[in-house]
Design an enzyme around this catalytic site. Structure first.
Site, PDB file in Angstrom:
ATOM      1  N   TRP A   1      26.805  36.357  34.920  1.00 43.90           N
ATOM      2  CA  TRP A   1      26.359  35.860  36.226  1.00 43.90           C
ATOM      3  C   TRP A   1      27.014  36.608  37.393  1.00 43.90           C
ATOM      4  CZ3 TRP A   1      30.775  34.488  38.599  1.00 43.90           C
ATOM      5  CH2 TRP A   1      31.829  34.009  37.817  1.00 43.90           C
ATOM      6  N   CYS A   2      28.000  37.440  37.121  1.00 43.64           N
ATOM      7  CA  CYS A   2      28.772  38.117  38.174  1.00 43.64           C
ATOM      8  C   CYS A   2      27.962  39.258  38.791  1.00 43.64           C
ATOM      9  CB  CYS A   2      30.084  38.633  37.587  1.00 43.64           C
ATOM     10  SG  CYS A   2      30.986  39.755  38.677  1.00 43.64           S
ATOM     11  N   HIS A   3      27.821  39.265  40.110  1.00 41.25           N
ATOM     12  CA  HIS A   3      27.082  40.296  40.831  1.00 41.25           C
ATOM     13  C   HIS A   3      27.699  41.675  40.617  1.00 41.25           C
ATOM     14  CE1 HIS A   3      25.218  42.471  44.146  1.00 41.25           C
ATOM     15  NE2 HIS A   3      26.422  42.736  44.631  1.00 41.25           N
TER      16      HIS A   3
END
Length: 685
Positions: free
Chosen positions: A201-203
């Site tokens: 989920w980390c950009h």
């Protein structure tokens, strides 16, 4: 001779002629007893009075603080905090206050044993408005290992972290997907293993993924079949690898760590903080391969692009300590994780900490510490060496609230030293545990506008002499009165006995805070905030009931001036710039007792004020008056000597001096008589 005869005429202590002394005076047993008792009483009183004279006591008083110039409106804050489980790479120190200004001068040196230094930033905000001014920071960070030992100074990046935004990788995955079960086998198989800990989920992890895979493919092409250097990756959200991320304390995504074949349980793993591009990561990784081949010295601090800033370093903690200058208004120091290239797992972020040092004002010299009373010296660093722990896997925010008071200690005059100024404080601490809360350390401070003054109080020498004369003269006088009464009583009894009025065989036995907001409001208009001008003059601002004319005559000048500190002050806005005016006042209650003491005390409320303008596009022009009513009362009263005490001292002076002079005259006469007698006998020339 005539002058000497005239001088004799004013002799207060005339004596009997020598040939009449035996006939007119006689010694008695009661008189001798009273003389002994009087001597003992005088000796005891003299010892007590001498001890009182030699005793030094201290007195304190509370006065309202005031500033002679604008430079006095700031105060130095000194702090040193250790975070054992927060990497200082992404630790942020944020100084805020209620006044809206951000021009804080800061020199930092803070310790965060488990906070990586690369992500640390320093910012300044305030509780009443803006974040624009920023903090003039000179930050010194030292990396620490898990035992708290210093590993070296950390250098911040001189330019923003670079990300390759258009990188793509169309081929198969060449980096090794690792889990908790497979990690150790690969760890000890390859000389060097560089691992990317990420979260889907980390950009920033999504941006790094094609760069990471292409870097792995590039290394495989340049060094085909070479198993000494491999790139791997770990999904920290997967159940199979979650424990591996917790073991390595991965709080930020992405985190790139280096593992060596010969690592032990206590080994430190350096982390990569350089440019996130294929050429940069490839060049950095090749440096470790060169170390394995003994082509370059082995080191855990690597600067592959030779720009003076290490691309990787080891250390799980950071030490940050420093000082800053803040306005004397309530404010806050905020410490939490901030980064322009990472996202965080707040559930595992731990801001447990030790406050190694927290103080206010300039550092005190060794001589100053010897002057301070013990209870004042202890209050200078109330929170020093206090530890505060967070519960594991529960986001915890630590709140410290301190109230600061200025102390002025005046050394004894014989020391010839200047007064010592220190700032003591009391502290209250609390933990806030809330899911979704960003783990933070918040240090709230409130600098009270009062000064507690301490000084030495010692009995004056003239007062000691006065009391000594009073003791001698008073005891002699009382003893003389008693002796006279006893003599008269005995004479009366003897006379009655001689007249037969008593039997011949008979014997005789003797036994809170708030805010006022002023701005344009209408239910039928809309406003142009760019031209709205809230320039104003504070004609009058006071607290409490209006004072009568008699009350104004009773108040001391400095108290009367504090009742309306802002009266007749003008505040202007810049043209075409939306301006908000902030006034912050601290209110203290005063009770002044009139000299007579028969009338009720005069109650007034004085205050000190701080004012500031906030200019920000889109801000609604407003006048905000913030007030804080302190829970203290400063009492003033007149201290006058009672009339009876004045009369007593006057009598003591007259009687004591006369008595002492009489004793001296008697001694002189006896000495002169002895000399004359010796001269008559021919013992003197």
């Amino acid at each position: 001779m005539s002058v000497l005869q005239s001088l004799k005429s004013v002799d207060f202590y005339r004596k009997l002629k020598k040939d009449l002394q035996q006939e007119l005076t006689e010694a008695s047993l009661p008189g001798a007893t009273l003389s002994v008792v009087a001597t003992v009483v005088m000796l005891g009183l003299f010892i007590a009075e001498f001890n009182n004279y030699m005793t030094v006591s201290s007195e304190s008083k509370v006065v309202l603080d005031h500033f002679d110039s604008l430079t006095d409106d700031t105060l130095q804050v000194n702090f040193n905090v250790t975070f054992p489980h927060l990497k200082c790479d992404y630790a942020s120190v944020d100084a805020t206050n209620f006044m809206g200004t951000h021009t804080l001068q800061v020199n930092f040196n803070v310790t965060f044993p488990h906070l990586k230094c690369d992500y640390a930033s320093v910012d300044a905000t305030n509780f009443m408005g803006t974040h624009d001014a920023g903090l003039s920071a000179r930050v010194s960070k030292i990396r620490l290992d898990k035992h708290g030992a210093q590993l070296g100074k950390h250098e911040d990046r001189t330019k923003p972290l670079q990300h390759a935004t258009e990188e793509t990788h169309d081929g198969p995955e060449t980096s090794i997907q690792l889990t908790a079960d497979s990690f150790e086998a690969h760890h000890h198989k390859h000389d060097i293993m560089v691992v990317n800990f990420y979260a889907p989920w980390c950009h920033w992890c999504k941006k790094l993924e094609p760069v990471w895979e292409k870097t792995a493919a590039t290394l495989n092409q340049k060094y085909p079949g070479d198993e000494r250097l491999k790139l791997g990756k770990v999904d920290c959200t997967a159940h199979a690898s979650e424990s591996l991320c917790i073991k390595n304390r991965v709080d930020a995504f992405p985190t790139i760590l280096v593992f060596r074949k010969d690592d032990t349980g206590n080994s430190l793993h350096e982390s990569y903080h350089g440019e996130r591009s294929v050429p940069a990561i490839t060049a950095w990784s090749e440096n470790f391969l060169a170390q394995v081949k003994n082509q370059v010295p082995k080191t855990r601090v690597v600067d592959s692009d030779k720009d003076g800033v290490a691309d990787s370093h080891h250390g799980v903690g950071c030490m940050v300590s420093g000082l800053l200058h803040v306005q004397r208004a309530p404010g806050m120091l905020v410490m939490q994780a901030v980064s322009d290239g990472h996202e965080f797992n707040w559930e595992t972020m731990d801001v447990s900490h030790t406050v190694n040092h927290l103080s206010f004002g300039p550092f005190l010299s060794e001589s100053a510490w010897t002057v301070l009373p013990p209870h004042i010296a202890a209050a200078v660093g109330t929170l020093d060496d206090h530890k505060f722990s967070s519960d594991q896997h529960i986001p915890t925010t630590h709140e410290h609230y301190v109230k600061v008071v200025r102390h002025e200690v005046t050394p004894p005059a014989r020391w010839r030293a200047d007064p010592v100024i220190s700032y003591g404080y009391v502290a209250h601490s609390n933990n806030i545990q809330k899911v979704g809360e960003v783990p933070t350390l918040r240090l709230n401070y409130d600098i009270l506008p009062i000064v507690v003054q301490f000084s030495e109080k010692k009995q004056a020498f003239y007062h000691f002499i006065t009391n000594l004369c009073a003791i001698i003269g008073g005891v002699f006088t009382v003893a003389g009165i008693v002796a006279s009464v006893v003599d008269k009583g005995l004479a009366t009894l003897k006379k009655k006995q001689e007249l037969g009025k008593l039997g011949r065989g008979d014997m005789c036995n003797f036994g809170g805070g708030g805010m006022l907001v002023m701005q344009a409001v209408s239910d039928g208009h809309e406003f142009n905030w760019e031209t709205m001008d809230v320039s104003h003059t504070v004609n009058h601002l006071s607290f409490g009931p209006f004072l009568s004319e008699r009350a104004w005559t009773v108040l001391p000048p400095h108290i009367a001036a504090a009742v309306g500190s802002l009266d007749d002050h003008q505040f202007s806005s810049d043209q075409h710039i939306p301006t908000t005016h902030e006034h912050y006042v601290k209110v203290v209650r005063h009770e002044v007792t009139p000299t007579s003491g028969k009338k009720d005390p005069i109650v007034s409320y004085g205050y000190v004020s701080h004012s500031n303008n906030i200019q920000k596009v889109g801000e609604v022009p407003t006048l905000r008056l913030n007030y804080d009513i302190l829970p203290i009362i400063v009492q003033y009263s007149a201290k006058k000597q009672a009339f009876y005490h004045f009369i007593t001292n006057l009598c003591a002076i007259i009687g004591g001096v006369f008595t002492v002079a009489g004793i001296a005259a008697s001694l002189v006469d006896k000495g002169m008589a002895s000399l004359r007698k010796k001269q008559e006998l021919g013992k003197l020339g």
